[in-house]
Design an enzyme around this catalytic site. Structure first.
Site, PDB file in Angstrom:
ATOM      1  N   LYS A   1      -1.969  10.518 -12.529  1.00 47.82           N
ATOM      2  CA  LYS A   1      -3.394  10.807 -12.712  1.00 47.82           C
ATOM      3  C   LYS A   1      -3.947  11.583 -11.526  1.00 47.82           C
ATOM      4  CE  LYS A   1      -6.571   7.424 -12.695  1.00 47.82           C
ATOM      5  NZ  LYS A   1      -7.312   6.309 -13.315  1.00 47.82           N
TER       6      LYS A   1
ATOM      7  N   ASP B   1       0.854  -1.188   0.000  1.00 47.18           N
ATOM      8  CA  ASP B   1       0.000   0.000   0.000  1.00 47.18           C
ATOM      9  C   ASP B   1       0.890   1.238   0.000  1.00 47.18           C
ATOM     10  OD1 ASP B   1      -1.760   2.074   0.495  1.00 47.18           O
ATOM     11  OD2 ASP B   1      -2.932   0.958   1.977  1.00 47.18           O
TER      12      ASP B   1
END
Length: 261
Positions: free
Chosen positions: A156, A87
């Site tokens: 993004k 993560d």
């Protein structure tokens, strides 16, 4: 046939794991991200469509490190791809990426960092936008630790009120940043990509004032000064001068300055 169906079908026909592969192809066509032999870090890489495109572009001479908390099936046709499962909101994952590419040795071996990470959508646009900005900053943090001088970042983010601040913060560390909206993005999407070119490892930035000694004169007649090994070209000076200069344009490997008034 709609655009989204076309890209979905093309991905299936050409063996890409996701239609998003064409977004990366279009980003590369627009901004020139990849070259043979490059080292690339792909953040939020599952299911692997971007890994496939990056691996094709860097060839067997390059390396692509894909990172995601989801499992990514190995890419059997691309020996240059390595996978890290973790993560990216956890510091331990970022540390593992840094170690995997060898940046923990003090070197900066990475040519490109790419990120297609997106938050789980809540339906609250302001919240989704804020979370996308947070993820983009995570990608920027990784890039800031591993990119070589002159390296690139493509990340993004959803359009919104925090975009300008994010873009400004990224631009401080690169020669320039531009917004790109690939044609392969869905028409209803608010996503865009910030493409930052030419990472700056220079010890100075535009507008800085520093005292330097002119150690040589270049072929174009400008004085040459060194700041922690970084070259500044200074106009209107003589060899041996010691003076305060104001830094102007900064490139990855050199910059320009003028005598301070």
């Amino acid at each position: 046939m709609s655009g989204k169906d076309d890209y979905y079908n093309r991905a299936k026909q050409q063996g890409y794991r996701a239609r998003s592969a064409y977004k990366l192809k279009q980003l590369d066509e627009t901004a020139g991200l990849f070259g043979p032999g490059n080292t690339v870090v792909d953040l939020g890489a599952a299911p692997g469509g971007w890994l496939q495109v990056a691996a094709e572009e860097v060839s067997d001479r390059g390396t692509v490190v894909g990172v995601d908390r989801q499992r990514i099936d190995p890419l059997e046709d691309h020996d240059s791809v390595e996978l890290v499962r973790g993560d990216l909101t956890e510091a331990s994952t970022i540390d593992e990426v840094v170690e995997r590419v060898g940046a923990d040795t003090g070197e900066r071996p990475v040519d490109v960092v790419i990120s297609d990470m997106a938050p789980n959508m809540t339906g609250d646009y302001d919240l989704d936008h804020a979370r996308s900005v947070h993820l983009a900053r995570q990608a920027f943090e990784v890039a800031d630790r591993v990119l070589d001088s002159g390296g690139d970042l493509a990340v993004k983010v959803f359009d919104g009120k925090d975009l300008d601040d994010l873009e400004a913060d990224i631009e401080e560390q690169f020669e320039y940043v531009r917004q790109v909206r690939p044609e392969a993005s869905r028409d209803s999407s608010s996503e865009l990509y910030l493409v930052a070119k030419n990472y700056l490892t220079a010890p100075v930035r535009e507008g800085d004032r520093v005292e330097v000694e002119i150690v040589d004169i270049g072929s174009e007649g400008d004085g040459i000064a060194k700041v922690d090994g970084f070259t500044l070209f200074v106009s209107g000076v003589e060899e041996g001068d010691t003076l305060e200069v104001r830094v102007g344009d900064v490139k990855p490997n050199f910059g320009f300055a003028q005598p301070a008034e």
